[in-house]
Scaffold this motif. Sequence first.
Motif, short mmCIF file in Angstrom:
data_model
loop_
_atom_site.label_atom_id
_atom_site.label_comp_id
_atom_site.label_asym_id
_atom_site.label_seq_id
_atom_site.Cartn_x
_atom_site.Cartn_y
_atom_site.Cartn_z
N LYS A 165 0.84 -1.19 0.00
CA LYS A 165 0.00 0.00 0.00
C LYS A 165 0.88 1.25 0.00
O LYS A 165 1.92 1.30 0.66
CB LYS A 165 -0.87 -0.02 1.26
CG LYS A 165 -2.11 0.82 1.16
CD LYS A 165 -2.90 0.79 2.46
CE LYS A 165 -4.05 -0.15 2.36
NZ LYS A 165 -4.97 -0.03 3.50
N LEU A 166 0.45 2.26 -0.75
CA LEU A 166 1.17 3.53 -0.76
C LEU A 166 1.05 4.19 0.60
O LEU A 166 0.03 4.08 1.27
CB LEU A 166 0.58 4.47 -1.81
CG LEU A 166 0.69 4.05 -3.27
CD1 LEU A 166 -0.16 4.97 -4.14
CD2 LEU A 166 2.14 4.10 -3.70
N LEU A 203 -5.36 10.28 -5.72
CA LEU A 203 -5.25 8.86 -5.38
C LEU A 203 -6.63 8.21 -5.38
O LEU A 203 -6.80 7.09 -5.87
CB LEU A 203 -4.59 8.70 -4.00
CG LEU A 203 -3.11 9.04 -3.94
CD1 LEU A 203 -2.62 9.06 -2.49
CD2 LEU A 203 -2.28 8.06 -4.76
N ASN A 204 -7.62 8.91 -4.84
CA ASN A 204 -8.98 8.37 -4.81
C ASN A 204 -9.55 8.23 -6.21
O ASN A 204 -10.20 7.23 -6.54
CB ASN A 204 -9.88 9.24 -3.94
CG ASN A 204 -9.51 9.16 -2.47
OD1 ASN A 204 -8.92 8.18 -2.01
ND2 ASN A 204 -9.84 10.20 -1.73
N LYS A 220 -7.96 7.71 -8.90
CA LYS A 220 -7.27 6.60 -9.57
C LYS A 220 -7.58 5.25 -8.92
O LYS A 220 -7.17 4.22 -9.43
CB LYS A 220 -5.76 6.85 -9.57
CG LYS A 220 -5.37 8.00 -10.47
CD LYS A 220 -3.87 8.14 -10.51
CE LYS A 220 -3.47 9.06 -11.61
NZ LYS A 220 -3.63 8.49 -12.94
N GLY A 221 -8.30 5.29 -7.81
CA GLY A 221 -8.65 4.04 -7.14
C GLY A 221 -7.46 3.39 -6.45
O GLY A 221 -7.44 2.17 -6.28
N LEU A 222 -6.47 4.19 -6.09
CA LEU A 222 -5.28 3.65 -5.44
C LEU A 222 -5.44 3.68 -3.93
O LEU A 222 -5.80 4.71 -3.35
CB LEU A 222 -4.04 4.46 -5.84
CG LEU A 222 -3.70 4.42 -7.32
CD1 LEU A 222 -2.58 5.40 -7.64
CD2 LEU A 222 -3.32 3.02 -7.75
N GLU A 223 -5.20 2.54 -3.30
CA GLU A 223 -5.28 2.48 -1.84
C GLU A 223 -4.02 3.07 -1.25
O GLU A 223 -2.93 2.90 -1.77
CB GLU A 223 -5.44 1.04 -1.39
CG GLU A 223 -6.78 0.44 -1.76
CD GLU A 223 -6.95 -0.95 -1.17
OE1 GLU A 223 -6.38 -1.22 -0.08
OE2 GLU A 223 -7.63 -1.75 -1.81
N TYR A 224 -4.20 3.78 -0.15
CA TYR A 224 -3.05 4.37 0.52
C TYR A 224 -3.29 4.38 2.02
O TYR A 224 -4.43 4.33 2.49
CB TYR A 224 -2.77 5.79 0.02
CG TYR A 224 -3.89 6.77 0.25
CD1 TYR A 224 -3.92 7.57 1.40
CD2 TYR A 224 -4.92 6.90 -0.67
CE1 TYR A 224 -4.96 8.47 1.61
CE2 TYR A 224 -5.95 7.81 -0.46
CZ TYR A 224 -5.97 8.58 0.68
OH TYR A 224 -6.98 9.48 0.89
#
Length: 185
Positions: free
Chosen positions: A2-3, A21-22, A24-28
């Motif tokens: 996770k980022l 980030l949201n 792009k659907g990237l979890e962080y």
Amino acid sequence: AKLGLYSYWRSSCSHRVRIALNLKGLEYEYKAVNLLKGEHSDPVFGDKYPEHPLLPQDLKMKALNLQIASIVCSGIQPLHNLTVLRFIEKKVGTGESIPWTQQQIDRGFAAAENLVKGCAGKYATGDEVRLADVFLAPQIYAAVTRFQINMLNYPTLARLHEEYMKHPAFQAALPDRQPDAPSST
């Protein structure tokens, strides 16, 4: 993995990153850093790559490096991007983008020349490569190879260009010429 996002809750910069980030659907993982308590000064946030610092410790030289970088990144380089050149050709006339771009480069180079002529060493602000050089090298290269700028008007920048062309880090970064790329746009 996770980022990790080190963030201060009311930082608009961090807010923009969270939105991106949201989208792009990237979890962080949100890692709160309280700026009011000085947590951002914790040594854990120190530079991971301290060798060959791009900004000198001397505040005057640091400011000079930032000023030169600003001249290039906001006053010269954006004005000769392909979209700008095409716009000039369309609105002003065929063949007008190159003289216009040369004028913009000349204005920026005149300012940069005045800044470095009294303090340049082997490189723009001394005898070590700094941020100013990282910005100037590609700009001078483009000016010479793409826009036929007469560097006789800028003797310090011309000398710096010669140094950059000899330095392994700058040589390795030279752009590969694309066979179908026009030389002036």
